[in-house]
Write a protein that holds these residues in place. Structure first.
Motif, mmCIF file in Angstrom:
data_model
loop_
_atom_site.group_PDB
_atom_site.id
_atom_site.type_symbol
_atom_site.label_atom_id
_atom_site.label_comp_id
_atom_site.label_asym_id
_atom_site.label_seq_id
_atom_site.Cartn_x
_atom_site.Cartn_y
_atom_site.Cartn_z
ATOM 1 N N TRP A 238 0.832 -1.202 0.000
ATOM 2 C CA TRP A 238 0.000 0.000 0.000
ATOM 3 C C TRP A 238 0.869 1.256 0.000
ATOM 4 N N ALA A 239 1.963 1.244 0.738
ATOM 5 C CA ALA A 239 2.835 2.414 0.859
ATOM 6 C C ALA A 239 3.470 2.782 -0.475
ATOM 7 N N ARG A 240 3.733 1.798 -1.319
ATOM 8 C CA ARG A 240 4.394 2.105 -2.590
ATOM 9 C C ARG A 240 3.448 2.089 -3.788
ATOM 10 N N ALA A 241 2.172 1.702 -3.571
ATOM 11 C CA ALA A 241 1.197 1.708 -4.656
ATOM 12 C C ALA A 241 0.760 3.133 -4.970
ATOM 13 N N VAL A 242 0.269 3.359 -6.189
ATOM 14 C CA VAL A 242 -0.160 4.702 -6.598
ATOM 15 C C VAL A 242 -1.669 4.703 -6.805
ATOM 16 N N PRO A 243 -2.341 5.807 -6.473
ATOM 17 C CA PRO A 243 -3.791 5.878 -6.664
ATOM 18 C C PRO A 243 -4.169 5.676 -8.129
ATOM 19 N N VAL A 244 -5.263 4.997 -8.347
ATOM 20 C CA VAL A 244 -5.758 4.781 -9.705
ATOM 21 C C VAL A 244 -6.620 5.962 -10.098
ATOM 22 N N VAL A 245 -6.264 6.609 -11.192
ATOM 23 C CA VAL A 245 -7.040 7.742 -11.699
ATOM 24 C C VAL A 245 -7.484 7.379 -13.108
ATOM 25 N N GLY A 246 -8.785 7.129 -13.267
ATOM 26 C CA GLY A 246 -9.299 6.746 -14.579
ATOM 27 C C GLY A 246 -10.070 7.870 -15.236
ATOM 28 N N GLU A 247 -10.199 7.799 -16.543
ATOM 29 C CA GLU A 247 -10.987 8.779 -17.282
ATOM 30 C C GLU A 247 -12.414 8.281 -17.371
ATOM 31 N N ARG A 248 -13.358 9.183 -17.288
ATOM 32 C CA ARG A 248 -14.765 8.805 -17.392
ATOM 33 C C ARG A 248 -15.084 8.342 -18.805
ATOM 34 N N VAL A 249 -15.901 7.296 -18.880
ATOM 35 C CA VAL A 249 -16.387 6.855 -20.184
ATOM 36 C C VAL A 249 -17.269 7.935 -20.795
ATOM 37 N N ALA A 250 -18.003 8.607 -19.971
ATOM 38 C CA ALA A 250 -18.857 9.716 -20.408
ATOM 39 C C ALA A 250 -19.172 10.535 -19.183
ATOM 40 N N GLY A 251 -19.601 11.773 -19.391
ATOM 41 C CA GLY A 251 -20.027 12.561 -18.244
ATOM 42 C C GLY A 251 -21.138 11.825 -17.517
ATOM 43 N N GLU A 252 -21.219 12.000 -16.210
ATOM 44 C CA GLU A 252 -22.175 11.231 -15.419
ATOM 45 C C GLU A 252 -23.605 11.440 -15.905
ATOM 46 N N ALA A 253 -23.974 12.671 -16.152
ATOM 47 C CA ALA A 253 -25.337 12.951 -16.605
ATOM 48 C C ALA A 253 -25.592 12.308 -17.969
ATOM 49 N N GLU A 254 -24.581 12.382 -18.861
ATOM 50 C CA GLU A 254 -24.737 11.782 -20.190
ATOM 51 C C GLU A 254 -24.868 10.266 -20.080
ATOM 52 N N LEU A 255 -24.037 9.658 -19.226
ATOM 53 C CA LEU A 255 -24.093 8.214 -19.039
ATOM 54 C C LEU A 255 -25.457 7.793 -18.498
ATOM 55 N N ASP A 256 -25.950 8.528 -17.494
ATOM 56 C CA ASP A 256 -27.258 8.207 -16.929
ATOM 57 C C ASP A 256 -28.345 8.289 -17.992
ATOM 58 N N GLY A 257 -28.277 9.313 -18.816
ATOM 59 C CA GLY A 257 -29.281 9.478 -19.863
ATOM 60 C C GLY A 257 -29.275 8.321 -20.845
ATOM 61 N N ARG A 258 -28.077 7.860 -21.210
ATOM 62 C CA ARG A 258 -27.976 6.748 -22.165
ATOM 63 C C ARG A 258 -28.463 5.446 -21.524
ATOM 64 N N ILE A 259 -28.155 5.263 -20.238
ATOM 65 C CA ILE A 259 -28.633 4.061 -19.535
ATOM 66 C C ILE A 259 -30.155 4.036 -19.509
ATOM 67 N N VAL A 260 -30.759 5.158 -19.121
ATOM 68 C CA VAL A 260 -32.218 5.238 -19.038
ATOM 69 C C VAL A 260 -32.856 4.983 -20.393
ATOM 70 N N SER A 261 -32.284 5.571 -21.435
ATOM 71 C CA SER A 261 -32.829 5.403 -22.777
ATOM 72 C C SER A 261 -32.851 3.929 -23.184
ATOM 73 N N LEU A 262 -31.766 3.227 -22.914
ATOM 74 C CA LEU A 262 -31.695 1.807 -23.280
ATOM 75 C C LEU A 262 -32.632 0.957 -22.420
ATOM 76 N N LEU A 263 -32.735 1.295 -21.132
ATOM 77 C CA LEU A 263 -33.658 0.551 -20.262
ATOM 78 C C LEU A 263 -35.094 0.682 -20.749
ATOM 79 N N LEU A 264 -35.474 1.904 -21.142
ATOM 80 C CA LEU A 264 -36.834 2.132 -21.616
ATOM 81 C C LEU A 264 -37.108 1.418 -22.931
ATOM 82 N N GLN A 265 -36.028 1.053 -23.657
ATOM 83 C CA GLN A 265 -36.195 0.290 -24.887
ATOM 84 C C GLN A 265 -36.250 -1.212 -24.628
ATOM 85 N N GLY A 266 -36.113 -1.603 -23.342
ATOM 86 C CA GLY A 266 -36.248 -3.012 -22.994
ATOM 87 C C GLY A 266 -34.954 -3.773 -22.845
#
Length: 313
Positions: A238-266
């Motif tokens: 732990w002392a020598r490990a480095v924090p993981v910093v990842g890039e977002r696949v999409a903005g949170e609001a955009e991701l939520d919108g795409r998830i909802v859209s697909l869910l509503l399509q079944g």
């Protein structure tokens, strides 16, 4: 269903909720609601009467007031849990005494992937303060997406410190999944490689999955010098490990919108995850967050809430 923890089954809760909402009704009236299959309704009503959740008034059934009927069940379940905790303490001490002076007091050997998987989940459910883990790139018995016990423990306030091998970051949606974990309160770091897989719970017990000659197993290490050595090994990495910093696949609001859209399509969770190149666990977490934001308990209710919101817009 919300009342399952009180020993009330799905069908029983459905009928009770119907009577709370609609008022007294006969068995024939209840059949028109089609809440429970006709052949089951008589048995369900008998169960509810025995539990004190219903009162019979001639041919009609009336729901007992929830604040009285359910409170009594809560009090009874708390009493049962108290007795179970006392039994746990008694059996733990009995096990310790009977195992004193033997290797069983320090190490337990588990054989088979199912046994290891069960103990891995069980330990996280039992965690009260902390979980620390070494996660290698090649999961032996359980992937991150198959570990709902982790999310539940984090929600209870258990502190997670996780060290990943670099290779564990390369799977589809891995970085998005890590970001979700960090946002939920976990600490995640990475190193190039790890010497073993390991889970340490509350500094009381460590689970070390192993594989030899094609057979999967693990050792569970209780408080001992060996456990102290495993904790020290974790602290060094732990002392020598480095924090993981990842890039977002999409903005949170955009991701939520795409998830909802697909869910509503079944689309189901896994299909949505595949469409958006994220993990199913990420999809499930975002849906849970949307439900909490909308103040609803089911996905159907979430769909209605989103539909109303879109209509208002």
């Amino acid at each position: 269903m919300e009342l399952e923890a009180l020993g009330i089954g799905r069908d029983q809760e459905a009928v009770y909720r119907t009577l709370v909402a609609a008022g007294p009704a006969s068995e024939a009236d209840l059949r028109t609601h089609d809440v429970v299959a006709g052949t089951r309704l008589e048995a369900v009503l008998a169960d509810l009467l025995d539990a004190g959740l219903l009162v019979r008034e001639g041919a009609r059934f009336r729901a007992s007031p929830p604040e009285l009927a359910l409170r009594s069940l809560v009090v009874r379940r708390r009493s049962e849990l108290g007795r179970a905790e006392n039994a746990l303490a008694e059996l733990t001490e009995l096990f310790r005494v009977s195992s004193a002076g033997s290797m069983r007091d320090m190490v337990e050997v588990l054989t088979g992937a199912d046994a290891v998987r069960q103990r891995f989940v069980q330990l996280q459910h039992a965690a009260t303060t902390s979980v620390r883990a070494f996660v290698r790139a090649d999961p032996l018995v359980l992937t991150a997406e198959e570990n709902p016990a982790e999310d539940e423990a984090v929600r209870r306030g258990v502190a997670y410190q996780v060290i990943l091998e670099r290779g564990a970051l390369e799977g589809p949606g891995a970085l998005a999944l890590i970001e979700e974990s960090v946002a939920a309160g976990e600490e995640v770091r990475r190193v190039d490689s790890l010497p073993l897989r390991m889970l340490i719970v509350d500094d009381d017990l460590a689970l070390v999955p192993l594989a030899a000659s094609g057979e999967t197993g693990a050792v569970a290490v209780r408080r001992s010098g060996l456990l102290d050595a495993l904790v020290a090994l974790f602290d060094q990495y732990w002392a020598r490990a480095v924090p993981v910093v990842g890039e977002r696949v999409a903005g949170e609001a955009e991701l939520d919108g795409r998830i909802v859209s697909l869910l509503l399509q079944g689309y189901g969770d896994r299909s949505v995850a595949a469409q958006l190149d994220v993990s199913p666990r990420t999809v499930q977490r975002r849906i849970r967050a949307l439900m909490d934001e909308a103040g609803v308990n089911t996905r159907m209710q979430l769909g209605h809430a989103i539909g109303r919101r879109r209509g208002e817009d």
